[in-house]
Design a protein around this motif. Structure first.
Motif, PDB file in Angstrom:
ATOM      1  N   VAL A 118      -0.167  12.887  19.819  1.00 14.94           N
ATOM      2  CA  VAL A 118       0.919  13.507  20.573  1.00 14.94           C
ATOM      3  C   VAL A 118       2.236  12.911  20.094  1.00 14.94           C
ATOM      4  N   VAL A 119       3.179  13.800  19.762  1.00 17.16           N
ATOM      5  CA  VAL A 119       4.521  13.389  19.376  1.00 17.16           C
ATOM      6  C   VAL A 119       5.447  13.712  20.543  1.00 17.16           C
ATOM      7  N   ALA A 120       6.132  12.706  21.069  1.00 15.89           N
ATOM      8  CA  ALA A 120       7.093  12.894  22.160  1.00 15.89           C
ATOM      9  C   ALA A 120       8.493  12.804  21.575  1.00 15.89           C
ATOM     10  N   MET A 121       9.346  13.757  21.988  1.00 19.54           N
ATOM     11  CA  MET A 121      10.691  13.846  21.420  1.00 19.54           C
ATOM     12  C   MET A 121      11.667  14.271  22.500  1.00 19.54           C
ATOM     13  N   VAL A 122      12.919  14.386  22.127  1.00 16.46           N
ATOM     14  CA  VAL A 122      13.971  14.810  23.041  1.00 16.46           C
ATOM     15  C   VAL A 122      14.669  16.021  22.428  1.00 16.46           C
ATOM     16  N   ASN A 123      14.869  17.068  23.241  1.00 18.50           N
ATOM     17  CA  ASN A 123      15.548  18.255  22.718  1.00 18.50           C
ATOM     18  C   ASN A 123      17.065  18.087  22.799  1.00 18.50           C
ATOM     19  N   ARG A 124      17.800  19.122  22.385  1.00 21.55           N
ATOM     20  CA  ARG A 124      19.271  19.048  22.345  1.00 21.55           C
ATOM     21  C   ARG A 124      19.900  18.844  23.723  1.00 21.55           C
ATOM     22  N   ARG A 125      19.188  19.230  24.773  1.00 24.06           N
ATOM     23  CA  ARG A 125      19.702  19.059  26.134  1.00 24.06           C
ATOM     24  C   ARG A 125      19.297  17.713  26.742  1.00 24.06           C
ATOM     25  N   GLY A 126      18.653  16.871  25.942  1.00 24.66           N
ATOM     26  CA  GLY A 126      18.243  15.562  26.431  1.00 24.66           C
ATOM     27  C   GLY A 126      16.961  15.587  27.230  1.00 24.66           C
ATOM     28  N   GLU A 127      16.228  16.699  27.177  1.00 27.75           N
ATOM     29  CA  GLU A 127      14.971  16.832  27.919  1.00 27.75           C
ATOM     30  C   GLU A 127      13.803  16.378  27.057  1.00 27.75           C
ATOM     31  N   GLY A 128      12.884  15.654  27.660  1.00 24.36           N
ATOM     32  CA  GLY A 128      11.701  15.198  26.951  1.00 24.36           C
ATOM     33  C   GLY A 128      10.737  16.340  26.682  1.00 24.36           C
ATOM     34  N   ARG A 129      10.152  16.334  25.515  1.00 24.41           N
ATOM     35  CA  ARG A 129       9.143  17.312  25.122  1.00 24.41           C
ATOM     36  C   ARG A 129       8.051  16.576  24.366  1.00 24.41           C
ATOM     37  N   SER A 130       6.851  17.114  24.405  1.00 23.41           N
ATOM     38  CA  SER A 130       5.770  16.539  23.599  1.00 23.41           C
ATOM     39  C   SER A 130       4.926  17.661  23.026  1.00 23.41           C
ATOM     40  N   VAL A 131       4.270  17.354  21.926  1.00 24.27           N
ATOM     41  CA  VAL A 131       3.445  18.339  21.244  1.00 24.27           C
ATOM     42  C   VAL A 131       2.266  17.625  20.600  1.00 24.27           C
ATOM     43  N   GLY A 132       1.111  18.258  20.646  1.00 25.82           N
ATOM     44  CA  GLY A 132      -0.063  17.732  19.966  1.00 25.82           C
ATOM     45  C   GLY A 132      -0.138  18.280  18.556  1.00 25.82           C
ATOM     46  N   TRP A 182       1.566  12.211   8.814  1.00 25.87           N
ATOM     47  CA  TRP A 182       2.111  13.529   8.482  1.00 25.87           C
ATOM     48  C   TRP A 182       1.490  14.605   9.361  1.00 25.87           C
ATOM     49  N   PHE A 183       2.219  15.708   9.557  1.00 28.95           N
ATOM     50  CA  PHE A 183       1.636  16.925  10.102  1.00 28.95           C
ATOM     51  C   PHE A 183       2.382  18.121   9.534  1.00 28.95           C
ATOM     52  N   ALA A 184       1.716  19.265   9.545  1.00 29.33           N
ATOM     53  CA  ALA A 184       2.302  20.502   9.036  1.00 29.33           C
ATOM     54  C   ALA A 184       2.816  21.330  10.204  1.00 29.33           C
ATOM     55  N   ALA A 185       3.865  22.097   9.953  1.00 28.32           N
ATOM     56  CA  ALA A 185       4.449  22.968  10.978  1.00 28.32           C
ATOM     57  C   ALA A 185       5.143  24.125  10.265  1.00 28.32           C
ATOM     58  N   THR A 186       5.615  25.060  11.033  1.00 33.81           N
ATOM     59  CA  THR A 186       6.424  26.151  10.503  1.00 33.81           C
ATOM     60  C   THR A 186       7.885  25.771  10.693  1.00 33.81           C
ATOM     61  N   ALA A 187       8.692  26.056   9.684  1.00 33.80           N
ATOM     62  CA  ALA A 187      10.097  25.646   9.703  1.00 33.80           C
ATOM     63  C   ALA A 187      10.842  26.137  10.942  1.00 33.80           C
ATOM     64  N   THR A 188      10.410  27.250  11.528  1.00 30.08           N
ATOM     65  CA  THR A 188      11.095  27.803  12.695  1.00 30.08           C
ATOM     66  C   THR A 188      10.521  27.326  14.023  1.00 30.08           C
ATOM     67  N   ASP A 189       9.521  26.451  14.003  1.00 29.34           N
ATOM     68  CA  ASP A 189       8.941  25.921  15.244  1.00 29.34           C
ATOM     69  C   ASP A 189       9.983  25.131  16.030  1.00 29.34           C
ATOM     70  N   TRP A 190       9.904  25.200  17.369  1.00 28.26           N
ATOM     71  CA  TRP A 190      10.822  24.454  18.222  1.00 28.26           C
ATOM     72  C   TRP A 190      10.742  22.964  17.947  1.00 28.26           C
ATOM     73  N   LYS A 191       9.534  22.472  17.656  1.00 26.76           N
ATOM     74  CA  LYS A 191       9.393  21.031  17.435  1.00 26.76           C
ATOM     75  C   LYS A 191      10.152  20.594  16.182  1.00 26.76           C
ATOM     76  N   VAL A 192      10.168  21.442  15.157  1.00 29.75           N
ATOM     77  CA  VAL A 192      10.896  21.111  13.935  1.00 29.75           C
ATOM     78  C   VAL A 192      12.393  21.061  14.222  1.00 29.75           C
ATOM     79  N   ASP A 193      12.884  21.999  15.005  1.00 34.45           N
ATOM     80  CA  ASP A 193      14.300  21.993  15.392  1.00 34.45           C
ATOM     81  C   ASP A 193      14.637  20.708  16.142  1.00 34.45           C
ATOM     82  N   HIS A 194      13.811  20.319  17.090  1.00 34.81           N
ATOM     83  CA  HIS A 194      14.049  19.086  17.853  1.00 34.81           C
ATOM     84  C   HIS A 194      14.038  17.863  16.938  1.00 34.81           C
ATOM     85  N   LEU A 195      13.092  17.821  15.999  1.00 36.23           N
ATOM     86  CA  LEU A 195      12.985  16.667  15.110  1.00 36.23           C
ATOM     87  C   LEU A 195      14.165  16.575  14.145  1.00 36.23           C
ATOM     88  N   ARG A 196      14.669  17.716  13.723  1.00 34.76           N
ATOM     89  CA  ARG A 196      15.861  17.693  12.864  1.00 34.76           C
ATOM     90  C   ARG A 196      17.078  17.187  13.647  1.00 34.76           C
TER      91      ARG A 196
END
Length: 168
Positions: free
Chosen positions: A27-41, A52-66
């Protein structure tokens, strides 16, 4: 010299990395642009001192990580075998901080691409918008139940561990 009964069981960085490399899920826990916590398996691949993990460039998690590359990883480690079917045995866990970097498919090591793309052609994966996310752990691994018996997991003091992420 014996260890006090309530002291954490010694665990090594190398032992934690070996355990982490065998796990099919984290599980990767991150923070979005609004400062809200999010997690993804995700399904990970370990190469050297990176996860490492693979994702699609347009996934919300990729946006948050960038936007915010500092994350937390939590890896459940299934324990108990057949005993886990009849007894309430919690998973062991490995937790650490990490820095995420979104890369192209070509930038990932061959071993990682083979594991995460499951035979898909690299060019086709890139055309489909697949990216690779490298997570570089830092600080300490905080563990629960790694390197201890199932019985020792019942004693939270003995089941806990903390070791540097850096090997050696």
């Amino acid at each position: 010299m014996s260890r006090p009964h309530d002291a954490p069981t010694p665990v090594t960085s190398e032992q934690v990395w070996r355990t982490l490399a065998r796990q099919p899920f984290l599980v990767v826990a991150m923070v979005n642009r609004r400062g809200e916590g999010r997690s993804v398996g995700v399904s990970p691949a370990v190469d050297g001192d990176d996860v490492w993990f693979a994702a699609t460039a347009t996934d919300w998690k990729v946006d948050h990580l960038r936007h915010q590359p500092e994350v937390s990883l939590t890896v459940p480690v299934r324990r108990g075998g057949v005993l886990a079917l009849v007894a309430p045995i919690p998973p062991a866990t490995i937790t650490c901080r990490a820095t995420a970097q979104v890369l192209t498919v070509d930038e990932a090591p061959d071993k990682v691409r083979r594991r995460l793309l499951l035979g898909q052609d690299v060019g086709k994966a890139a055309e489909a918008g697949t990216v690779m996310v490298r997570l570089t752990p830092h600080g300490d691994f905080v563990t629960y139940g790694v390197g201890v018996s199932l019985k020792a997991m019942m004693d939270t003091q003995r089941a806990r561990g903390r070791v540097p992420v850096a090997r050696g």
